[in-house]
Write a protein that holds these residues in place. Structure first.
Motif, PDB file in Angstrom:
ATOM      1  N   GLY A 298       0.794  -1.215   0.000  1.00 21.86           N
ATOM      2  CA  GLY A 298       0.000   0.000   0.000  1.00 21.86           C
ATOM      3  C   GLY A 298       0.825   1.263   0.000  1.00 21.86           C
ATOM      4  N   ALA A 299       2.096   1.146   0.400  1.00 25.86           N
ATOM      5  CA  ALA A 299       2.981   2.315   0.415  1.00 25.86           C
ATOM      6  C   ALA A 299       3.877   2.293  -0.817  1.00 25.86           C
ATOM      7  CB  ALA A 299       3.832   2.317   1.681  1.00 25.86           C
ATOM      8  N   ARG A 300       4.298   3.461  -1.273  1.00 29.64           N
ATOM      9  CA  ARG A 300       5.155   3.546  -2.450  1.00 29.64           C
ATOM     10  C   ARG A 300       6.560   3.046  -2.113  1.00 29.64           C
ATOM     11  NH1 ARG A 300       8.145   7.692  -5.617  1.00 29.64           N
ATOM     12  NH2 ARG A 300       7.869   7.140  -7.809  1.00 29.64           N
ATOM     13  N   THR A 301       7.120   2.247  -2.998  1.00 27.01           N
ATOM     14  CA  THR A 301       8.476   1.744  -2.824  1.00 27.01           C
ATOM     15  C   THR A 301       9.254   1.935  -4.114  1.00 27.01           C
ATOM     16  OG1 THR A 301       7.900   0.112  -1.135  1.00 27.01           O
ATOM     17  CG2 THR A 301       9.894  -0.297  -2.393  1.00 27.01           C
ATOM     18  N   LEU A 302      10.386   2.613  -4.022  1.00 35.35           N
ATOM     19  CA  LEU A 302      11.229   2.890  -5.179  1.00 35.35           C
ATOM     20  C   LEU A 302      12.630   2.363  -4.930  1.00 35.35           C
ATOM     21  CD1 LEU A 302      11.455   4.265  -7.969  1.00 35.35           C
ATOM     22  CD2 LEU A 302      12.132   6.358  -6.774  1.00 35.35           C
ATOM     23  N   GLU A 303      13.088   1.507  -5.836  1.00 38.67           N
ATOM     24  CA  GLU A 303      14.411   0.897  -5.739  1.00 38.67           C
ATOM     25  C   GLU A 303      15.358   1.493  -6.771  1.00 38.67           C
ATOM     26  OE1 GLU A 303      15.263  -3.664  -5.858  1.00 38.67           O
ATOM     27  OE2 GLU A 303      15.645  -2.899  -7.874  1.00 38.67           O
ATOM     28  N   ILE A 304      16.567   1.842  -6.340  1.00 37.23           N
ATOM     29  CA  ILE A 304      17.631   2.295  -7.238  1.00 37.23           C
ATOM     30  C   ILE A 304      18.680   1.194  -7.272  1.00 37.23           C
ATOM     31  CG2 ILE A 304      19.304   4.100  -7.746  1.00 37.23           C
ATOM     32  CD1 ILE A 304      16.354   5.039  -7.689  1.00 37.23           C
ATOM     33  N   ASN A 305      18.964   0.680  -8.459  1.00 42.21           N
ATOM     34  CA  ASN A 305      19.817  -0.505  -8.558  1.00 42.21           C
ATOM     35  C   ASN A 305      20.912  -0.326  -9.602  1.00 42.21           C
ATOM     36  OD1 ASN A 305      20.770  -3.067  -8.142  1.00 42.21           O
ATOM     37  ND2 ASN A 305      18.931  -4.129  -8.797  1.00 42.21           N
ATOM     38  N   HIS A 306      22.160  -0.487  -9.171  1.00 43.12           N
ATOM     39  CA  HIS A 306      23.304  -0.486 -10.075  1.00 43.12           C
ATOM     40  C   HIS A 306      23.624  -1.938 -10.406  1.00 43.12           C
ATOM     41  CE1 HIS A 306      23.938   3.763  -9.166  1.00 43.12           C
ATOM     42  NE2 HIS A 306      23.781   3.456  -7.892  1.00 43.12           N
ATOM     43  N   ILE A 307      23.488  -2.303 -11.670  1.00 43.32           N
ATOM     44  CA  ILE A 307      23.679  -3.687 -12.102  1.00 43.32           C
ATOM     45  C   ILE A 307      24.889  -3.730 -13.038  1.00 43.32           C
ATOM     46  CG2 ILE A 307      22.583  -5.689 -13.189  1.00 43.32           C
ATOM     47  CD1 ILE A 307      19.880  -4.391 -12.605  1.00 43.32           C
ATOM     48  N   PHE A 308      25.816  -4.651 -12.778  1.00 41.36           N
ATOM     49  CA  PHE A 308      27.026  -4.699 -13.596  1.00 41.36           C
ATOM     50  C   PHE A 308      27.573  -6.122 -13.644  1.00 41.36           C
ATOM     51  CE2 PHE A 308      28.069  -3.712  -9.251  1.00 41.36           C
ATOM     52  CZ  PHE A 308      29.232  -4.419  -8.968  1.00 41.36           C
ATOM     53  N   HIS A 309      28.149  -6.450 -14.781  1.00 40.96           N
ATOM     54  CA  HIS A 309      28.781  -7.756 -14.925  1.00 40.96           C
ATOM     55  C   HIS A 309      30.134  -7.723 -14.224  1.00 40.96           C
ATOM     56  CE1 HIS A 309      30.513 -11.352 -16.758  1.00 40.96           C
ATOM     57  NE2 HIS A 309      29.260 -11.699 -17.062  1.00 40.96           N
ATOM     58  N   PRO A 310      30.573  -8.836 -13.619  1.00 41.89           N
ATOM     59  CA  PRO A 310      31.871  -8.848 -12.947  1.00 41.89           C
ATOM     60  C   PRO A 310      33.028  -8.363 -13.821  1.00 41.89           C
ATOM     61  CG  PRO A 310      30.667 -10.838 -12.382  1.00 41.89           C
ATOM     62  CD  PRO A 310      29.850 -10.113 -13.414  1.00 41.89           C
ATOM     63  N   VAL A 311      32.928  -8.593 -15.142  1.00 39.87           N
ATOM     64  CA  VAL A 311      34.014  -8.186 -16.036  1.00 39.87           C
ATOM     65  C   VAL A 311      34.186  -6.668 -16.055  1.00 39.87           C
ATOM     66  CG1 VAL A 311      32.677  -7.953 -18.179  1.00 39.87           C
ATOM     67  CG2 VAL A 311      35.061  -8.714 -18.286  1.00 39.87           C
ATOM     68  N   PHE A 312      33.163  -5.940 -15.649  1.00 35.72           N
ATOM     69  CA  PHE A 312      33.254  -4.479 -15.597  1.00 35.72           C
ATOM     70  C   PHE A 312      34.370  -4.042 -14.646  1.00 35.72           C
ATOM     71  CE2 PHE A 312      31.296  -0.236 -14.350  1.00 35.72           C
ATOM     72  CZ  PHE A 312      31.548   0.368 -15.573  1.00 35.72           C
ATOM     73  N   LEU A 313      34.578  -4.827 -13.581  1.00 33.10           N
ATOM     74  CA  LEU A 313      35.638  -4.518 -12.622  1.00 33.10           C
ATOM     75  C   LEU A 313      36.884  -5.372 -12.829  1.00 33.10           C
ATOM     76  CD1 LEU A 313      33.634  -4.044  -9.275  1.00 33.10           C
ATOM     77  CD2 LEU A 313      34.147  -2.381 -11.070  1.00 33.10           C
TER      78      LEU A 313
END
Length: 294
Positions: free
Chosen positions: A86-101
């Motif tokens: 019933g309450a608003r929920t907003l997710e901020i997600n940084h998604i990256f492949h392991p090869v990025f690092l």
């Protein structure tokens, strides 16, 4: 909000992820949307900007409150839903492949810094709580990284911030280990096989024997495995998945309610309407007008 998509094996098809630049930012409104069971090679580092979310894995459940962060390891089978209905929920997600690092296969970055976490099956989800020095530095980086994505020419900065954040995550994992027991590999594999089968065939008429066969187990074992690890029977999960898919079509398409019911695997629109009302307290038509569960 982008639609959640998976391939035939329920590996998430991550919008914006490319081999050329294996990083993307996702902002997801979980207020009225369940991210169904899925898995992928990419790593997730994110936080809850508003509300609270629940991250559910096989045998475990984590609540992430507003301002807190989370890490989800590679190939972890999980689902997400609103932690405060019933309450608003907003997710901020940084998604990256392991090869990025890591840069390349068997680099020192991979073997020394990434693999100790990625290959540790005891590390599935790690909650980054406010109030601890290391956690606060991680969260500050994640907030900054989100703001940075509004500018151009930030690729190097993005990788640098994530590299620093990864080192902080290693420290946070040592300082705040999660000691809860994890489900066995056999249970995870069985559940994964059944869920992947249902997601591929949810538009069709499905029976418990067919679902059990997908995992090579008896009907009794299929039901036991599902109930133990998800709290639902296979049939209950299938209906919930179909209803969640129907909400997307009610919001995003101009298909009639009858067409939506058939596309989502319901035998007729009357049964679809009854199941929808039982789950959400309103008819599909009312939901289409309101755009959300009230």
């Amino acid at each position: 909000m982008r639609l959640f998509e998976t391939d035939g094996n329920q590996v998430e098809l991550i919008e914006g992820m490319t081999a050329e630049y294996p990083y993307c930012l996702h902002c997801r409104d979980l207020t009225d949307f369940v991210i169904p069971w899925h898995w992928h090679e990419e790593l997730e580092l994110g936080y809850i900007q508003e509300g609270a979310s629940k991250i559910i894995t096989v045998g475990a459940e984590y609540t992430v409150h507003q301002g807190d962060g989370f890490f989800i390891n590679s190939n972890v089978m999980d689902m997400k839903r609103n932690g405060t209905p019933g309450a608003r929920t907003l997710e901020i997600n940084h998604i990256f492949h392991p090869v990025f690092l890591s840069g390349h296969f068997k680099s020192r970055f991979e073997t020394k810094y990434l693999n100790p976490v990625i290959k540790n099956r005891q590390i599935e989800v790690h909650i980054i709580r406010r109030g601890h020095p290391t956690s606060e530095r991680i969260l500050k980086n994640l907030y900054w990284l989100k703001e940075l994505q509004g500018s151009s020419g930030t690729e190097f900065q993005t990788r640098n911030i994530l590299s620093e954040t990864w080192l902080l995550l290693l420290e946070d994992l040592r300082e705040h280990p999660d000691t809860r027991p994890q489900a066995g590999a056999e249970q995870r594999d069985r559940l994964r096989s059944m869920i992947a089968y249902m997601h591929r065939h949810y538009t069709e008429k499905l029976t418990l024997p067919e679902i059990a066969k997908a995992a090579g187990v008896s009907e009794r074992e299929a039901s036991r495995c599902f109930k133990k690890n998800t709290g639902q029977s296979p049939v209950e999960y299938l209906i919930a998945f179909r209803l969640n898919e129907s909400k997307k079509l009610l919001r995003e398409s101009e298909l009639s309610i009858t067409e939506i019911s058939l596309r989502c695997g319901f035998s007729d629109s009357a049964y679809f309407g009854k199941a929808f009302r039982a789950a959400y307290g309103m008819t599909p038509g009312t939901y289409r007008i309101n755009g959300q569960i009230v």
